[in-house]
Write an enzyme that holds these catalytic residues in place. Structure first.
Site, PDB file in Angstrom:
ATOM      1  N   GLY A  51       0.786  -1.231   0.000  1.00 11.32           N
ATOM      2  CA  GLY A  51       0.000   0.000   0.000  1.00 11.32           C
ATOM      3  C   GLY A  51       0.818   1.280   0.000  1.00 11.32           C
ATOM      4  O   GLY A  51       0.406   2.291  -0.568  1.00 11.32           O
ATOM      5  N   ASP A 110      -5.520   3.039  10.209  1.00 14.34           N
ATOM      6  CA  ASP A 110      -6.940   2.726  10.369  1.00 14.34           C
ATOM      7  C   ASP A 110      -7.157   2.370  11.842  1.00 14.34           C
ATOM      8  O   ASP A 110      -7.240   3.267  12.679  1.00 14.34           O
ATOM      9  CB  ASP A 110      -7.283   1.593   9.402  1.00 14.34           C
ATOM     10  CG  ASP A 110      -8.763   1.308   9.300  1.00 14.34           C
ATOM     11  OD1 ASP A 110      -9.553   2.246   9.396  1.00 14.34           O
ATOM     12  OD2 ASP A 110      -9.146   0.135   9.126  1.00 14.34           O
ATOM     13  N   LYS A 138      -7.382   7.767   9.679  1.00 18.45           N
ATOM     14  CA  LYS A 138      -8.828   7.676   9.962  1.00 18.45           C
ATOM     15  C   LYS A 138      -8.992   7.685  11.478  1.00 18.45           C
ATOM     16  O   LYS A 138      -9.138   6.622  12.092  1.00 18.45           O
ATOM     17  CB  LYS A 138      -9.375   6.335   9.445  1.00 18.45           C
ATOM     18  CG  LYS A 138      -9.681   6.249   7.979  1.00 18.45           C
ATOM     19  CD  LYS A 138     -10.370   4.897   7.738  1.00 18.45           C
ATOM     20  CE  LYS A 138     -10.332   4.465   6.318  1.00 18.45           C
ATOM     21  NZ  LYS A 138     -10.783   3.070   6.129  1.00 18.45           N
ATOM     22  N   PHE A 159     -13.915   3.327   3.162  1.00 21.50           N
ATOM     23  CA  PHE A 159     -12.894   2.472   2.550  1.00 21.50           C
ATOM     24  C   PHE A 159     -12.441   3.140   1.255  1.00 21.50           C
ATOM     25  O   PHE A 159     -13.238   3.347   0.340  1.00 21.50           O
ATOM     26  CB  PHE A 159     -13.434   1.063   2.276  1.00 21.50           C
ATOM     27  CG  PHE A 159     -12.363   0.127   1.815  1.00 21.50           C
ATOM     28  CD1 PHE A 159     -11.565  -0.547   2.730  1.00 21.50           C
ATOM     29  CD2 PHE A 159     -12.120  -0.056   0.455  1.00 21.50           C
ATOM     30  CE1 PHE A 159     -10.547  -1.391   2.305  1.00 21.50           C
ATOM     31  CE2 PHE A 159     -11.106  -0.897   0.017  1.00 21.50           C
ATOM     32  CZ  PHE A 159     -10.318  -1.565   0.948  1.00 21.50           C
ATOM     33  N   VAL A 160     -11.158   3.505   1.199  1.00 20.41           N
ATOM     34  CA  VAL A 160     -10.661   4.282   0.062  1.00 20.41           C
ATOM     35  C   VAL A 160      -9.690   3.471  -0.800  1.00 20.41           C
ATOM     36  O   VAL A 160      -9.058   2.526  -0.317  1.00 20.41           O
ATOM     37  CB  VAL A 160      -9.978   5.596   0.524  1.00 20.41           C
ATOM     38  CG1 VAL A 160     -10.988   6.538   1.143  1.00 20.41           C
ATOM     39  CG2 VAL A 160      -8.827   5.324   1.488  1.00 20.41           C
ATOM     40  N   ASP A 166      -5.525  -0.378  -2.411  1.00 16.33           N
ATOM     41  CA  ASP A 166      -6.227  -1.279  -3.332  1.00 16.33           C
ATOM     42  C   ASP A 166      -7.587  -1.726  -2.831  1.00 16.33           C
ATOM     43  O   ASP A 166      -7.924  -1.592  -1.657  1.00 16.33           O
ATOM     44  CB  ASP A 166      -5.384  -2.550  -3.541  1.00 16.33           C
ATOM     45  CG  ASP A 166      -5.425  -3.466  -2.321  1.00 16.33           C
ATOM     46  OD1 ASP A 166      -5.224  -2.959  -1.204  1.00 16.33           O
ATOM     47  OD2 ASP A 166      -5.691  -4.676  -2.470  1.00 16.33           O
ATOM     48  N   ARG A 172      -4.552   0.499  -7.413  1.00 11.51           N
ATOM     49  CA  ARG A 172      -3.357   1.098  -6.790  1.00 11.51           C
ATOM     50  C   ARG A 172      -2.770   2.191  -7.681  1.00 11.51           C
ATOM     51  O   ARG A 172      -2.077   3.083  -7.220  1.00 11.51           O
ATOM     52  CB  ARG A 172      -2.294   0.023  -6.536  1.00 11.51           C
ATOM     53  CG  ARG A 172      -2.678  -1.021  -5.498  1.00 11.51           C
ATOM     54  CD  ARG A 172      -1.443  -1.790  -5.042  1.00 11.51           C
ATOM     55  NE  ARG A 172      -1.742  -3.029  -4.336  1.00 11.51           N
ATOM     56  CZ  ARG A 172      -1.977  -3.115  -3.032  1.00 11.51           C
ATOM     57  NH1 ARG A 172      -1.973  -2.039  -2.291  1.00 11.51           N
ATOM     58  NH2 ARG A 172      -2.221  -4.277  -2.464  1.00 11.51           N
TER      59      ARG A 172
HETATM   60  P1  5GP Z   1      -4.824  -0.882  10.468  1.00  6.83           P
HETATM   61  O1  5GP Z   1      -6.276  -1.140  10.779  1.00  6.83           O
HETATM   62  O2  5GP Z   1      -3.975  -1.975  11.017  1.00  6.83           O
HETATM   63  O3  5GP Z   1      -4.383   0.493  10.904  1.00  6.83           O
HETATM   64  O4  5GP Z   1      -4.696  -0.909   8.888  1.00  6.83           O
HETATM   65  C1  5GP Z   1      -4.385  -2.111   8.260  1.00  6.83           C
HETATM   66  C2  5GP Z   1      -4.235  -1.988   6.800  1.00  6.83           C
HETATM   67  O5  5GP Z   1      -5.550  -2.107   6.278  1.00  6.83           O
HETATM   68  C3  5GP Z   1      -3.672  -0.703   6.193  1.00  6.83           C
HETATM   69  O6  5GP Z   1      -2.271  -0.664   6.151  1.00  6.83           O
HETATM   70  C4  5GP Z   1      -4.241  -0.820   4.801  1.00  6.83           C
HETATM   71  O7  5GP Z   1      -3.421  -1.630   4.003  1.00  6.83           O
HETATM   72  C5  5GP Z   1      -5.577  -1.467   5.045  1.00  6.83           C
HETATM   73  N1  5GP Z   1      -6.629  -0.440   5.067  1.00  6.83           N
HETATM   74  C6  5GP Z   1      -7.197   0.173   6.123  1.00  6.83           C
HETATM   75  N2  5GP Z   1      -8.126   1.057   5.722  1.00  6.83           N
HETATM   76  C7  5GP Z   1      -8.130   0.989   4.370  1.00  6.83           C
HETATM   77  C8  5GP Z   1      -8.855   1.671   3.341  1.00  6.83           C
HETATM   78  O8  5GP Z   1      -9.704   2.543   3.557  1.00  6.83           O
HETATM   79  N3  5GP Z   1      -8.573   1.315   2.051  1.00  6.83           N
HETATM   80  C9  5GP Z   1      -7.644   0.364   1.733  1.00  6.83           C
HETATM   81  N4  5GP Z   1      -7.455   0.102   0.441  1.00  6.83           N
HETATM   82  N5  5GP Z   1      -6.922  -0.291   2.666  1.00  6.83           N
HETATM   83  C10 5GP Z   1      -7.179   0.034   3.959  1.00  6.83           C
HETATM   84 MG    MG Z   2      -1.118  -1.626   4.403  1.00 10.83          MG
END
Ligand code: 5GP
Ligand code: MG
Length: 191
Positions: A51, A110, A138, A159-160, A166, A172
């Site tokens: 990502g 996230d 977020k 969700f972006v 992706d 991407r």
């Molecule tokens: P975490 O919840 O551990 O902070 O995020 C985990 C991973 O989930 C991020 O690094 C990313 O790859 C994926 N992710 C979280 N939110 C989004 C989103 O809105 N869009 C996308 N494409 N991936 C997300």
């Molecule tokens: Mg990631």
């Protein structure tokens, strides 16, 4: 209703949250901030695959300190649209970061579980310093007080995709960041 056919381009977006031009300007600003912060230092930039790949490529070219580049891959056990469990590191670093200044670059904060686990993992090597830079944040989704040291944009709980992010490995390559049309978010395996 007949489901929309995905084109895997900007045409599949319902809304654009961050434009190409906004990204360009903000990445330059972040580069300036990081260059002040790391002035005169030699920094190992650790990009979290896949990502953060696009963001990292632009960010390091906005920075004017000495860098090494390494990559980590962290895979979550969660489903496609969320990642609540802590991830496992599936691709370790190639370089030795002990005693080095490290800047971890990720796409999005996230829940914060991914970055927290990565910081814990990298700390074991005893780097001289460990900083984090995320493109998107977020805040409404954070599972703890964990924040990034540098961040590009604060976005709502959507969700972006785009600019490295992706949906099922698609989108991407978009130059902007946006939200997919609702009916395309449900089609998980149109590979
Ligand atoms: P975490 O919840 O551990 O902070 O995020 C985990 C991973 O989930 C991020 O690094 C990313 O790859 C994926 N992710 C979280 N939110 C989004 C989103 O809105 N869009 C996308 N494409 N991936 C997300
Ligand atoms: Mg990631």
């Amino acid at each position: 209703m007949i489901a929309a056919t995905p084109r895997y381009t900007e045409a599949d977006l319902e809304t654009i949250l961050v434009s190409k031009e906004q990204i360009r300007k903000r990445v330059e600003e972040l580069g300036r901030d990081l260059s002040k912060h790391f002035e005169g230092k030699d920094v190992t930039v650790v990009s979290i695959l896949s990502g953060a790949l696009v963001f990292t490529a632009d960010l390091i070219r906005s920075c004017d300190f000495a860098t090494r580049l390494d990559c980590l891959r962290a895979e979550s056990y969660g489903n496609l649209m969320s990642a609540d469990a802590p991830p496992r590191i599936t691709n370790p670093l190639k370089t030795d970061i002990s005693g080095r200044h490290v800047l971890v670059v990720d796409d999005i904060l996230d829940s914060g579980n991914t970055l927290r686990a990565i910081i814990k993992y990298l700390s074991q090597a005893e780097p001289a310093s460990l900083s984090t830079c995320v493109l998107l944040d977020k805040p409404s989704r954070h599972s703890s007080e964990f924040t990034a040291d540098f961040k590009g944009f604060t976005i709502p709980d959507e969700f972006v995709v785009g600019y490295g992010l992706d949906f099922a490995e698609r989108y991407r390559n978009l130059s902007c960041i946006g939200v997919l049309k609702k009916d395309l978010q449900k089609q998980e395996s149109h590979a």
